[in-house]
Design a protein around this motif. Structure first.
Motif, short mmCIF file in Angstrom:
data_model
loop_
_atom_site.label_atom_id
_atom_site.label_comp_id
_atom_site.label_asym_id
_atom_site.label_seq_id
_atom_site.Cartn_x
_atom_site.Cartn_y
_atom_site.Cartn_z
N PRO A 34 18.48 -12.45 17.71
CA PRO A 34 18.58 -12.94 16.33
C PRO A 34 19.22 -14.32 16.24
N GLU B 112 12.16 -9.52 18.08
CA GLU B 112 13.36 -9.56 18.92
C GLU B 112 13.07 -8.93 20.29
N PRO C 276 13.93 -8.58 13.59
CA PRO C 276 14.69 -7.49 14.22
C PRO C 276 13.79 -6.29 14.54
#
Lengths: 111, 113
Positions: free
Chosen positions: A82, A15, A111
């Motif tokens: 995400p 991410e 993440p």
């Protein structure tokens, strides 16, 4: 025969990092290309397009690059989130207005 | 962008029966298409839905199996006839609008048992 294909079937990106999804096409007569995003249980969603008289086009966090010399198309997604996790398809629109889809790349944002 | 509505969104059908899928677009499109997407795979074009005339089918797809209607510019139906488990797939309607942009419905997830 003519085809549109992708190099990588899966791609995992942290991410916040940038991602690049690649696509090769073989029909040199194609003049219009589209990238689609497909989330689970949904139809393909238009992201960005490019015509063959261009080599780069930018949208919001996305950039499409077209290299006609090597018949290569790429989708760059900046600062991935995400919500970018999905399957991405390149598609080639032929003169007869029929879309030919590539294999697809599953992008997973970690993440 | 055009909004394309499909129904049903999903169905479970007995083999040997037929299912008709409806597609409605909210604005006039120049062309409408039907695609099939098998699990984990890309989209394959079934046919081009022509207004007021017979659809144009791609190789491997025939009218007897996949009859298509398009009575006006904004509505089309696809029927999957005499279904078998191999017909289990997602069926997608697409409309080609301004600037050659193609938009898709949410798809109909068909399971044949």
């Amino acid at each position: 025969g003519e085809s549109v294909g992708l190099h990588l079937p899966t791609l995992s990106v942290q991410e916040g990092d940038n991602s690049i999804i690649n696509c090769a096409y073989s029909n040199s007569a194609s003049d219009y290309f589209i990238w689609y995003k497909q989330e689970s249980g949904k139809g393909p969603q238009f992201i960005i397009d490019i015509r063959s008289n261009m080599d780069k086009r930018q949208g919001q966090r996305v950039t499409v690059l077209l290299n006609k010399t090597v018949k290569h198309l790429s989708l760059q997604i900046a600062a991935t989130q995400p919500g970018d996790s999905a399957v991405y398809f390149c598609a080639e629109l032929q003169g007869n207005e029929k879309l030919t889809f590539g294999t697809g790349t599953r992008l997973t944002i970690i993440p | 962008s055009a909004v394309i509505s499909q129904k049903p969104s999903r169905d479970i059908c007995q083999r040997g029966t037929s299912l008709t899928i409806q597609c409605q677009v909210d604005s006039q499109v120049t062309m409408m298409f039907w695609y099939r997407q098998q699990p984990g795979q890309s989209l394959t074009l079934i046919a081009t839905a022509n207004q007021g005339s017979e659809a144009t089918y791609e190789s491997g797809f025939v009218i007897d199996k996949f009859p298509i209607s398009r009575p006006n510019l904004t509505f089309s139906t696809l029927t999957v006839s005499n279904m078998s488990p191999e017909d289990s797939s997602i069926y997608l309607c697409s409309g080609l609008g301004q600037g050659r942009k193609a938009f898709f419905g949410q798809g109909t997830r068909l399971t044949v048992v």
